[in-house]
Design a protein around this motif. Structure first.
Motif, PDB file in Angstrom:
ATOM      1  N   UNK A   1       0.851  -1.197   0.000  1.00  8.98           N
ATOM      2  CA  UNK A   1       0.000   0.000   0.000  1.00  8.98           C
ATOM      3  C   UNK A   1       0.883   1.243   0.000  1.00  8.98           C
ATOM      4  N   UNK A   2       1.173   1.758  -1.166  1.00  8.49           N
ATOM      5  CA  UNK A   2       2.071   2.916  -1.281  1.00  8.49           C
ATOM      6  C   UNK A   2       1.486   4.162  -0.622  1.00  8.49           C
ATOM      7  N   UNK A   3       0.169   4.329  -0.715  1.00  9.06           N
ATOM      8  CA  UNK A   3      -0.461   5.533  -0.164  1.00  9.06           C
ATOM      9  C   UNK A   3      -0.248   5.607   1.344  1.00  9.06           C
ATOM     10  N   UNK A   4      -0.618   4.550   2.060  1.00 10.90           N
ATOM     11  CA  UNK A   4      -0.494   4.573   3.512  1.00 10.90           C
ATOM     12  C   UNK A   4       0.953   4.422   3.961  1.00 10.90           C
ATOM     13  N   UNK A   5       1.779   3.800   3.138  1.00 11.78           N
ATOM     14  CA  UNK A   5       3.207   3.707   3.436  1.00 11.78           C
ATOM     15  C   UNK A   5       3.819   5.104   3.507  1.00 11.78           C
TER      16      UNK A   5
ATOM     17  N   UNK B   1       1.232   4.471  13.101  1.00  8.53           N
ATOM     18  CA  UNK B   1       0.997   3.060  13.422  1.00  8.53           C
ATOM     19  C   UNK B   1      -0.291   2.567  12.768  1.00  8.53           C
ATOM     20  N   UNK B   2      -1.340   3.394  12.828  1.00  9.17           N
ATOM     21  CA  UNK B   2      -2.622   3.014  12.235  1.00  9.17           C
ATOM     22  C   UNK B   2      -2.488   2.828  10.717  1.00  9.17           C
ATOM     23  N   UNK B   3      -1.859   3.782  10.053  1.00 14.66           N
ATOM     24  CA  UNK B   3      -1.727   3.715   8.589  1.00 14.66           C
ATOM     25  C   UNK B   3      -0.929   2.492   8.158  1.00 14.66           C
ATOM     26  N   UNK B   4       0.176   2.244   8.833  1.00 13.32           N
ATOM     27  CA  UNK B   4       0.993   1.102   8.445  1.00 13.32           C
ATOM     28  C   UNK B   4       0.297  -0.221   8.765  1.00 13.32           C
ATOM     29  N   UNK B   5      -0.497  -0.234   9.831  1.00 10.89           N
ATOM     30  CA  UNK B   5      -1.247  -1.453  10.170  1.00 10.89           C
ATOM     31  C   UNK B   5      -2.312  -1.744   9.113  1.00 10.89           C
TER      32      UNK B   5
ATOM     33  N   UNK C   1      -9.543  -0.921  -1.261  1.00 11.42           N
ATOM     34  CA  UNK C   1      -8.433  -0.572  -0.378  1.00 11.42           C
ATOM     35  C   UNK C   1      -7.859   0.788  -0.738  1.00 11.42           C
ATOM     36  N   UNK C   2      -7.771   1.082  -2.030  1.00 11.63           N
ATOM     37  CA  UNK C   2      -7.249   2.378  -2.465  1.00 11.63           C
ATOM     38  C   UNK C   2      -8.191   3.511  -2.056  1.00 11.63           C
TER      39      UNK C   2
END
Length: 253
Positions: free
Chosen positions: A11-15, A57-61, A75-76
């Motif tokens: 997930x590049x966006x949340x990464x 933490x939330x975004x990466x999870x 997901x996007x």
């Protein structure tokens, strides 16, 4: 790190948004060392710092977990919503902190009250959409991952949503403190009250079930029954923290 490399592929966006929030958190940490501005007796930059770390933490999870869902388009869309909501929220929180003002529960002027209400609407949208993601995890039956881990994700999202809505309860009260005024002596960093009940404690532990349960389901608990049993006990423990706070009793005094 292998985790971060894999996350970027998932997930590049949340990464990248996670990295942005981590950089903002570190900036806020540095600001605590160069400014004496306080809100409720503590450095004004501590609150946005905690929020930025939590968002990372939330975004990466969520970026990691949604890889297991069949719907890439869904997901996007969810990821873009997360970015929009948190940019809006943190712009207000950071701006208010920089000016030595409360962001949450601040209805001291029509503008601040409107901003607080808009923050509540934005977070409600995020919580409901996160619940939809959780529903998709329950609905989907086939996964290329251990089912104890998948059940950890399912139940972690469920508890996250439940205890996120505790924030609405605090908003109605216009306070996270029970039995006294906000402010006063608190635990280091988290600033949970050492004198009165503090609803943020259950809020914190409930939301971080999102990380705890999947980790246990992957590394420790090997069956669906084990992870469900642990999740029930964890829910009861966090509810006990909520009830303790509602009685006006601090976690530690």
């Amino acid at each position: 790190m292998k985790f971060l490399n894999e996350l970027q592929q998932r997930n590049k966006i949340l990464y990248w948004f996670g990295w942005l929030n981590l950089a903002a958190a570190i900036t806020c940490l540095l600001m605590t060392q160069v400014t004496a501005t306080t809100v409720l007796g503590i450095n004004a930059w501590i609150k946005p710092m905690k929020f930025y770390f939590s968002i990372t933490i939330f975004c990466w999870s969520m970026g990691w977990f949604m890889y297991h869902l069949n719907s890439r388009k869904g997901a996007r869309a969810y990821s873009l919503m997360v970015v929009i909501v948190f940019i809006f929220e943190m712009s207000i929180i950071t701006w208010q902190a920089a000016n030595g003002r409360l962001s949450h529960f601040n209805i001291s002027s029509p503008l601040y009250g409107m901003l607080f209400n808009l923050m509540g609407i934005a977070i409600t949208i995020l919580c409901i959409w996160t619940a939809v993601i959780g529903y998709r995890f329950f609905k989907q039956k086939q996964f290329n991952a251990p089912m104890a881990y998948i059940w950890g994700i399912r139940l972690g999202i469920l508890l996250l949503v439940i205890f996120s809505f505790e924030g609405a309860f605090m908003a109605v009260k216009l306070s996270h403190t029970v039995g006294g005024e906000q402010g006063g002596p608190g635990l280091p960093v988290v600033n949970w009250s050492k004198q009165y009940g503090d609803l943020r404690i259950a809020h914190f532990f409930g939301m971080h079930a999102l990380q705890l349960l999947p980790l246990l389901g992957y590394f420790v608990l090997k069956t669906k029954q084990q992870i469900i049993g642990f999740a029930i006990l964890y829910f009861l423990a966090v509810m006990a923290l909520f009830l303790q706070a509602m009685k006006g009793v601090p976690l530690f005094s």
